[in-house]
Design an enzyme around this catalytic site. Structure first.
Site, PDB file in Angstrom:
ATOM      1  N   HIS A 142       5.069   0.373  -0.637  1.00  9.98           N
ATOM      2  CA  HIS A 142       5.820  -0.480   0.287  1.00  9.98           C
ATOM      3  C   HIS A 142       4.812  -1.528   0.763  1.00  9.98           C
ATOM      4  O   HIS A 142       3.709  -1.601   0.213  1.00  9.98           O
ATOM      5  CB  HIS A 142       6.417   0.337   1.442  1.00  9.98           C
ATOM      6  CG  HIS A 142       5.396   0.909   2.369  1.00  9.98           C
ATOM      7  ND1 HIS A 142       4.643   2.022   2.062  1.00  9.98           N
ATOM      8  CD2 HIS A 142       4.957   0.511   3.589  1.00  9.98           C
ATOM      9  CE1 HIS A 142       3.812   2.299   3.060  1.00  9.98           C
ATOM     10  NE2 HIS A 142       3.978   1.391   3.994  1.00  9.98           N
ATOM     11  N   HIS A 163       0.855  -1.192   0.000  1.00  8.88           N
ATOM     12  CA  HIS A 163       0.000   0.000   0.000  1.00  8.88           C
ATOM     13  C   HIS A 163       0.893   1.246   0.000  1.00  8.88           C
ATOM     14  O   HIS A 163       2.114   1.158   0.039  1.00  8.88           O
ATOM     15  CB  HIS A 163      -0.975   0.014   1.188  1.00  8.88           C
ATOM     16  CG  HIS A 163      -0.398   0.349   2.527  1.00  8.88           C
ATOM     17  ND1 HIS A 163      -1.153   0.863   3.552  1.00  8.88           N
ATOM     18  CD2 HIS A 163       0.865   0.238   3.015  1.00  8.88           C
ATOM     19  CE1 HIS A 163      -0.391   1.036   4.611  1.00  8.88           C
ATOM     20  NE2 HIS A 163       0.823   0.671   4.328  1.00  8.88           N
ATOM     21  N   CYS A 221       6.115   6.582   3.974  1.00  9.91           N
ATOM     22  CA  CYS A 221       4.902   5.801   3.679  1.00  9.91           C
ATOM     23  C   CYS A 221       4.244   6.262   2.372  1.00  9.91           C
ATOM     24  O   CYS A 221       3.359   5.577   1.855  1.00  9.91           O
ATOM     25  CB  CYS A 221       3.894   5.909   4.814  1.00  9.91           C
ATOM     26  SG  CYS A 221       4.494   5.197   6.358  1.00  9.91           S
ATOM     27  N   ASP A 261      -4.935 -10.436   0.581  1.00  3.72           N
ATOM     28  CA  ASP A 261      -3.630 -11.098   0.612  1.00  3.72           C
ATOM     29  C   ASP A 261      -2.920 -11.014  -0.739  1.00  3.72           C
ATOM     30  O   ASP A 261      -3.494 -11.350  -1.784  1.00  3.72           O
ATOM     31  CB  ASP A 261      -3.799 -12.566   0.999  1.00  3.72           C
ATOM     32  CG  ASP A 261      -2.458 -13.239   1.243  1.00  3.72           C
ATOM     33  OD1 ASP A 261      -1.530 -12.571   1.737  1.00  3.72           O
ATOM     34  OD2 ASP A 261      -2.353 -14.446   0.945  1.00  3.72           O
ATOM     35  N   HIS A 262      -1.657 -10.586  -0.696  1.00  2.76           N
ATOM     36  CA  HIS A 262      -0.851 -10.427  -1.913  1.00  2.76           C
ATOM     37  C   HIS A 262      -1.535  -9.482  -2.913  1.00  2.76           C
ATOM     38  O   HIS A 262      -1.507  -9.696  -4.123  1.00  2.76           O
ATOM     39  CB  HIS A 262      -0.528 -11.790  -2.543  1.00  2.76           C
ATOM     40  CG  HIS A 262       0.549 -12.513  -1.786  1.00  2.76           C
ATOM     41  ND1 HIS A 262       0.315 -13.081  -0.560  1.00  2.76           N
ATOM     42  CD2 HIS A 262       1.859 -12.739  -2.064  1.00  2.76           C
ATOM     43  CE1 HIS A 262       1.434 -13.640  -0.127  1.00  2.76           C
ATOM     44  NE2 HIS A 262       2.383 -13.444  -1.000  1.00  2.76           N
ATOM     45  N   HIS A 322       3.525  -4.736   3.968  1.00  2.39           N
ATOM     46  CA  HIS A 322       3.573  -5.272   5.334  1.00  2.39           C
ATOM     47  C   HIS A 322       3.028  -6.701   5.377  1.00  2.39           C
ATOM     48  O   HIS A 322       2.227  -7.100   4.531  1.00  2.39           O
ATOM     49  CB  HIS A 322       2.712  -4.425   6.280  1.00  2.39           C
ATOM     50  CG  HIS A 322       3.167  -3.019   6.447  1.00  2.39           C
ATOM     51  ND1 HIS A 322       4.310  -2.685   7.144  1.00  2.39           N
ATOM     52  CD2 HIS A 322       2.648  -1.837   6.010  1.00  2.39           C
ATOM     53  CE1 HIS A 322       4.467  -1.368   7.127  1.00  2.39           C
ATOM     54  NE2 HIS A 322       3.474  -0.826   6.442  1.00  2.39           N
ATOM     55  N   GLU A 356      -0.003  -3.962  12.033  1.00  2.00           N
ATOM     56  CA  GLU A 356       0.728  -3.626  10.814  1.00  2.00           C
ATOM     57  C   GLU A 356       2.203  -3.993  10.915  1.00  2.00           C
ATOM     58  O   GLU A 356       2.803  -4.478   9.966  1.00  2.00           O
ATOM     59  CB  GLU A 356       0.582  -2.130  10.530  1.00  2.00           C
ATOM     60  CG  GLU A 356       1.010  -1.739   9.137  1.00  2.00           C
ATOM     61  CD  GLU A 356       0.921  -0.247   8.926  1.00  2.00           C
ATOM     62  OE1 GLU A 356       0.165   0.169   8.034  1.00  2.00           O
ATOM     63  OE2 GLU A 356       1.601   0.526   9.650  1.00  2.00           O
TER      64      GLU A 356
END
Lengths: 143, 143, 143, 143, 143, 143
Positions: free
Chosen positions: E41, E16, E35, E81-82, E43, E128
């Site tokens: 980037h 994100h 950010c 996810d992914h 997480h 996070e």
């Protein structure tokens, strides 16, 4: 009122199964899945016991962690550790040992001894795996 | 009201002892046990600071974590990290540095600076070991 | 040869400082930074002790973990827990208590008792914080 | 030679007991203590499987983690998860299910399937509790 | 009323960025810092979903964890996810994907399906990094 | 030879995708699965850097952790944190950013600076999720 909540962790490793004796094997399998395995399975449980109170001016303590640890070891770890939760534990007799039910019974067992040491039990958190746990506040408002 | 609680962790490593100067050595030993060791002991502490609020429409933030982290580092980590909690910390002078008391004093120290950044401090959680921690809500209702 | 390596963890919480008495305060400050704080700081240490061997046919054990745990508690945890590593520990007298040096001295202290129980000490891992640890193999080849 | 070691973790929750059928109950109690509890106990096990190799130029992979995960799930998690390690597992029949012995048998079971996917099994790490684990290198030199 | 709170964890790994399209690049950089990196980037997120209720007499369950896990996997893990949280997720379209905002939207998405299974959603905790997380109670009183 | 191995952890959060430009989209999807998502995904990476050596008599240090931390922050965290590993990192240009390949390139980048501080790089461990990591020893024998 400078109420502080203090928590102590203890651990125990135990076997159990989730199985309702009033149900057919198929129904048990359907509801409980692999947790109903006839020959048991087991977990490393962590129990987190929270006591609330105002720190005592002489000690800075809500409750002496030595006392709290001793209570949890005597009333919870001793009877549950390396035991079968369906078969070996007097205070779980007749109770389906789901994480929820164990937490409730642990509350009932240690609320008194903690009170005797001047503490007020506020919360039981029982961790079954890294992916699930339950919290019980004795029927009081949660926090 | 879409109130969200956001938490930031920082860590510090410090020495302390639990010792009441008004008591005999025997009494200290009896109550605090090895925590009263004259030459100190120490811990890796983790402090979790929770701020409540409604996410700002422009940022999605309750509080900018950069600001929160900076406050906790300046007011907590800087004075406590690699220090002796009985001897070295201005805001703990005269206070028995139990985990409970440290949490209360940390609240008092950072509540104002967080407010200046538009945040409302909601909870301090101070973890002393993997087996014990305290939570403080500023005397407000817990959650 | 079905050699297996078994590891047991114990923990201790201690104070120390990194300070070379032969150096000026400035030099100590320059090299050790905040670790040289005169009034000490501290950590929650974890010690992981690894023993190698072939599982015994009667027990499936390389070494009985009860024995290994007892040795580590007697020779390491008892003298180090809630102590000052610069002042209170006989087997660290005269030794700068860096994590490296503590690991070496722990090896020297427990190698013999483990041997008496039929085990062969293979590795000491000493964890000081979540961000750093040391490993020592007794001067043998690492693994 | 740019050999890299890649590790995948899977978990399973199982019951077992440590009990030598050729021994008296007293002898079992003496050696295995509470681990010999007749009605079993259990653990959350973590298994870490390490494969060595040179990253493939087309993928950057030593082994595709999807393949490795599938193998460990099929050959280890499926037969062990929510099972009794003394009673329910074909490849542990007749074997005292100490952590050491389980690790050896898991090696024997998955070495072949990993080879079929072009990987070379290098290490099995089996974690029984947060305080103990074993490592097995197939009888090869450890690392 | 023996209300118990049960929590299930699931995980997802996502990309994100925090970027307000109505602001200049300088303003974004000033507020969101790294950010706001144009190329994203990411997480490893953990989502902890808490459901409250009274354990059912037949099962000892507040909610069947198989059902809860299935809901979270279908409604949260599958779409997140992914993925890229700014670009790929229908229920996050037009929403700045701060941890706070994701938690609120996840609540809105799974409250209904949990209710259909007889459960009452009580809390979303979205982690996070090891140093920050948010908690959301649906606008209800926290606990 | 009292060789000790000391390890320092640093963390970075980054986006990446696994995608081979020479392959069709179908082939990428088949091999890399959801890791090939066009709009990226991401992780919280932990990098553990191990240096070997004999503790210096004056300091008890294999290497000053302040120096080691500074090197890892400058050469690894600074270029990788909150970046896109496919697009933003000079030393990963043209390299498929699998965990294996990142570990190899990190070794190449920091081996020299560590040597300049008198240390010998021994191992890079790169953790991508709680379920997988890689280890690289520079092509030397593992440990």
């Amino acid at each position: 009122m400078k109420t502080v909540y203090i928590t102590r962790r203890e651990t125990f490793n135990a076997a159990h199964k989730l199985y309702n004796e009033n149900w057919s094997e198929e129904k048990n399998e359907e509801v409980f899945g692999k947790c109903a395995n006839a020959n048991w399975h087991g977990h490393n449980f962590s129990i987190w016991v929270t006591v609330k109170g105002i720190p005592h001016p002489d000690t800075g303590f809500v409750i002496n962690l030595k006392d709290l640890s001793k209570i949890v070891k005597e009333y919870v770890v001793e009877p549950l550790d390396h035991r079968n939760l369906n078969l070996d534990v007097p205070f779980l007799k007749g109770i389906l040992p789901s994480t929820e039910n164990i937490a409730i019974e642990v509350w009932n067992i240690i609320e008194g001894p903690i009170k005797e040491k001047g503490g007020e039990l506020a919360k039981i958190k029982l961790v079954e795996t890294e992916n699930n746990f339950v919290e019980y506040y004795g029927g009081n408002e949660p926090f």
